[in-house]
Design a protein around this motif. Sequence first.
Motif, PDB file in Angstrom:
ATOM      1  N   GLU A 143      -3.574  -0.607  -6.102  1.00  0.00           N
ATOM      2  CA  GLU A 143      -2.891  -1.112  -4.878  1.00  0.00           C
ATOM      3  C   GLU A 143      -3.311  -2.580  -4.634  1.00  0.00           C
ATOM      4  O   GLU A 143      -4.218  -3.184  -5.173  1.00  0.00           O
ATOM      5  CB  GLU A 143      -3.311  -0.283  -3.612  1.00  0.00           C
ATOM      6  CG  GLU A 143      -2.866   1.417  -3.776  1.00  0.00           C
ATOM      7  CD  GLU A 143      -3.013   2.008  -2.381  1.00  0.00           C
ATOM      8  OE1 GLU A 143      -1.963   2.173  -1.730  1.00  0.00           O
ATOM      9  OE2 GLU A 143      -4.414   2.590  -2.454  1.00  0.00           O
ATOM     10  N   ARG A 165      -0.026   6.211   4.021  1.00  0.00           N
ATOM     11  CA  ARG A 165      -1.293   7.234   4.222  1.00  0.00           C
ATOM     12  C   ARG A 165      -1.011   8.226   5.257  1.00  0.00           C
ATOM     13  O   ARG A 165      -0.730   7.550   6.567  1.00  0.00           O
ATOM     14  CB  ARG A 165      -2.595   6.694   4.111  1.00  0.00           C
ATOM     15  CG  ARG A 165      -3.145   5.863   2.856  1.00  0.00           C
ATOM     16  CD  ARG A 165      -4.046   4.822   3.190  1.00  0.00           C
ATOM     17  NE  ARG A 165      -4.764   4.602   1.962  1.00  0.00           N
ATOM     18  CZ  ARG A 165      -4.446   4.059   0.822  1.00  0.00           C
ATOM     19  NH1 ARG A 165      -3.239   3.529   0.893  1.00  0.00           N
ATOM     20  NH2 ARG A 165      -5.186   3.586  -0.198  1.00  0.00           N
ATOM     21  N   LEU A 168      -7.043   3.428  -5.971  1.00  0.00           N
ATOM     22  CA  LEU A 168      -7.124   2.169  -5.130  1.00  0.00           C
ATOM     23  C   LEU A 168      -6.930   0.883  -5.874  1.00  0.00           C
ATOM     24  O   LEU A 168      -6.451  -0.130  -5.455  1.00  0.00           O
ATOM     25  CB  LEU A 168      -8.630   2.054  -4.561  1.00  0.00           C
ATOM     26  CG  LEU A 168      -8.589   2.972  -3.135  1.00  0.00           C
ATOM     27  CD1 LEU A 168     -10.026   2.669  -2.562  1.00  0.00           C
ATOM     28  CD2 LEU A 168      -7.409   2.667  -2.232  1.00  0.00           C
ATOM     29  N   HIS A 200     -15.404   2.408  -3.673  1.00  0.00           N
ATOM     30  CA  HIS A 200     -14.133   3.420  -3.849  1.00  0.00           C
ATOM     31  C   HIS A 200     -12.933   2.312  -4.315  1.00  0.00           C
ATOM     32  O   HIS A 200     -12.047   2.620  -4.960  1.00  0.00           O
ATOM     33  CB  HIS A 200     -13.590   3.719  -2.450  1.00  0.00           C
ATOM     34  CG  HIS A 200     -14.358   4.908  -1.900  1.00  0.00           C
ATOM     35  ND1 HIS A 200     -15.256   4.753  -1.004  1.00  0.00           N
ATOM     36  CD2 HIS A 200     -14.870   6.191  -2.384  1.00  0.00           C
ATOM     37  CE1 HIS A 200     -16.060   5.898  -0.619  1.00  0.00           C
ATOM     38  NE2 HIS A 200     -15.665   6.709  -1.578  1.00  0.00           N
ATOM     39  N   LEU A 201     -13.239   1.156  -4.220  1.00  0.00           N
ATOM     40  CA  LEU A 201     -12.131  -0.037  -4.716  1.00  0.00           C
ATOM     41  C   LEU A 201     -12.066   0.209  -6.306  1.00  0.00           C
ATOM     42  O   LEU A 201     -11.061  -0.105  -7.001  1.00  0.00           O
ATOM     43  CB  LEU A 201     -12.624  -1.477  -4.223  1.00  0.00           C
ATOM     44  CG  LEU A 201     -12.396  -1.645  -2.943  1.00  0.00           C
ATOM     45  CD1 LEU A 201     -13.045  -2.910  -2.587  1.00  0.00           C
ATOM     46  CD2 LEU A 201     -10.910  -1.553  -2.456  1.00  0.00           C
ATOM     47  N   ASP A 239     -11.992   3.077  -7.819  1.00  0.00           N
ATOM     48  CA  ASP A 239     -11.094   4.353  -8.181  1.00  0.00           C
ATOM     49  C   ASP A 239      -9.684   3.671  -8.769  1.00  0.00           C
ATOM     50  O   ASP A 239      -9.298   2.639  -8.091  1.00  0.00           O
ATOM     51  CB  ASP A 239     -10.724   5.107  -6.999  1.00  0.00           C
ATOM     52  CG  ASP A 239     -12.107   5.769  -6.261  1.00  0.00           C
ATOM     53  OD1 ASP A 239     -12.881   5.667  -7.077  1.00  0.00           O
ATOM     54  OD2 ASP A 239     -11.930   6.364  -5.371  1.00  0.00           O
ATOM     55  N   VAL A 298     -11.112  -2.426   4.309  1.00  0.00           N
ATOM     56  CA  VAL A 298     -12.283  -1.923   3.701  1.00  0.00           C
ATOM     57  C   VAL A 298     -13.028  -3.280   3.069  1.00  0.00           C
ATOM     58  O   VAL A 298     -12.644  -4.228   2.676  1.00  0.00           O
ATOM     59  CB  VAL A 298     -11.499  -1.538   2.080  1.00  0.00           C
ATOM     60  CG1 VAL A 298     -12.357  -1.015   1.154  1.00  0.00           C
ATOM     61  CG2 VAL A 298     -10.615  -0.496   2.681  1.00  0.00           C
ATOM     62  N   ASP A 331     -17.034  -2.287  -1.266  1.00  0.00           N
ATOM     63  CA  ASP A 331     -16.888  -0.663  -1.078  1.00  0.00           C
ATOM     64  C   ASP A 331     -16.888  -0.254  -2.746  1.00  0.00           C
ATOM     65  O   ASP A 331     -15.658  -0.515  -3.355  1.00  0.00           O
ATOM     66  CB  ASP A 331     -15.718  -0.503  -0.271  1.00  0.00           C
ATOM     67  CG  ASP A 331     -15.635   1.105  -0.007  1.00  0.00           C
ATOM     68  OD1 ASP A 331     -15.526   1.785  -0.733  1.00  0.00           O
ATOM     69  OD2 ASP A 331     -15.321   1.296   1.057  1.00  0.00           O
ATOM     70  N   ARG A 374      -4.990  -5.546  -3.384  1.00  0.00           N
ATOM     71  CA  ARG A 374      -6.331  -5.745  -2.868  1.00  0.00           C
ATOM     72  C   ARG A 374      -6.242  -6.538  -1.582  1.00  0.00           C
ATOM     73  O   ARG A 374      -6.960  -6.087  -0.701  1.00  0.00           O
ATOM     74  CB  ARG A 374      -6.932  -6.649  -3.866  1.00  0.00           C
ATOM     75  CG  ARG A 374      -8.255  -6.076  -3.943  1.00  0.00           C
ATOM     76  CD  ARG A 374      -9.172  -7.311  -4.963  1.00  0.00           C
ATOM     77  NE  ARG A 374     -10.440  -7.561  -4.296  1.00  0.00           N
ATOM     78  CZ  ARG A 374     -11.633  -6.321  -4.440  1.00  0.00           C
ATOM     79  NH1 ARG A 374     -11.300  -5.571  -4.954  1.00  0.00           N
ATOM     80  NH2 ARG A 374     -12.839  -6.876  -3.822  1.00  0.00           N
ATOM     81  N   LEU A 394       0.752  -1.169   0.022  1.00  0.00           N
ATOM     82  CA  LEU A 394      -0.152  -0.020   0.018  1.00  0.00           C
ATOM     83  C   LEU A 394       0.944   1.245  -0.147  1.00  0.00           C
ATOM     84  O   LEU A 394       1.785   1.346   0.430  1.00  0.00           O
ATOM     85  CB  LEU A 394      -0.844   0.108   1.313  1.00  0.00           C
ATOM     86  CG  LEU A 394      -2.142  -0.560   1.522  1.00  0.00           C
ATOM     87  CD1 LEU A 394      -3.049  -0.382   2.846  1.00  0.00           C
ATOM     88  CD2 LEU A 394      -2.994  -0.484   0.211  1.00  0.00           C
ATOM     89  N   LEU A 445      -6.041  -3.945   1.451  1.00  0.00           N
ATOM     90  CA  LEU A 445      -7.103  -3.108   1.566  1.00  0.00           C
ATOM     91  C   LEU A 445      -8.409  -3.834   1.894  1.00  0.00           C
ATOM     92  O   LEU A 445      -8.956  -3.054   2.904  1.00  0.00           O
ATOM     93  CB  LEU A 445      -7.529  -2.560   0.156  1.00  0.00           C
ATOM     94  CG  LEU A 445      -6.472  -1.464  -0.394  1.00  0.00           C
ATOM     95  CD1 LEU A 445      -6.952  -0.990  -1.969  1.00  0.00           C
ATOM     96  CD2 LEU A 445      -6.548  -0.180   0.571  1.00  0.00           C
TER      97      LEU A 445
END
Length: 309
Positions: A218, A107, A215, A209-210, A212, A203, A207, A220, A104, A223
């Motif tokens: 990155e 952040r 993301l 947002h996955l 995007d 996550v 979701d 999986r 990842l 996440l």
Amino acid sequence: MTDNPSALDDVPNRPKLKDCVRRMAHALERTSDAPWIDAQRLAGLATGMTTAQLIAHGERQLDIATHDQLKGLLARRAAGEPLAYILGNAGFWRYELSISTAVLIPRPETETLVELALEHLPHDAALRVADLGTGSGAIAVTLAAERPAWHITATDIEPSAIAIARTNADRYELRNIAFRVGDWLAAIDQEYFDAIVANPPYVAEDDPHLADPGLAAEPRRALVAADHGWADLKLIADQAPAALNAGGLLMLEHGLSQGPYLQSALEAAGFESIETLKDASGHPRVTRGYLTNLRRARCPRFGRMDSAS
Ligand code: GLN
């Protein structure tokens, strides 16, 4: 405004550096929150120049090879590939970490976890601290660098992630980190810690947002967790008591709505003084508890009856 990746195509054959950077920034306006920074960093990657040098030498004309290289970098970024993966580097705390798509991108919210661990644990004691699922090593490297007296054990199930984390420990010449490959607490069977910290996957599988592009680039596995994002948080909460010393701290990063659930899971696992703390954006992000009463005898996985109280 355009996100046309070939925004550099119609630049004259020997374009000026400053014109290239400006065109790239415009081309990235829709993809990026910080298009000028992205454009400068990509130009820096292609030319080997710092941002200050890029500005100072803005009138310099690019050679064709560098111009072509910049077109390629711009196309990747415009397609949504995160800047950090293109650069192979990401900033965390006050460190520059090597990264790849095996890990990842560190952040800012994880800096909250680090900050709390640095604040809450004694600075100069020879503490043993585990960072589970270390990825790039962001948490482990920062703790080891900021607290030379501590002994950090960093684990990850992916050998490729451990390789990156080791590179980052070497980058800062850290001797107080050990690495273990394995699945959560199974990686550190028969070792005991004063604190266990982790930023596990949390996550939910569905979701939105996955989707995007950032993301999606990155890993999986780092996440997404089963059971709507709970599975790994729950597993760590359940297993951690078996690996903690008396009074030991467990501190986990989690999603915005997961605090209450995690508090219950920590309580059920025997933790006390449980609290959910906020990140710099004011979101509940980290839940911690202390293990006052050891109950190792109830955790057959570690089976060390002698050290139970
Ligand atoms: N905070 C990350 C995100 O929402 C998730 C990190 C994680 O799953 N550990 O993108």
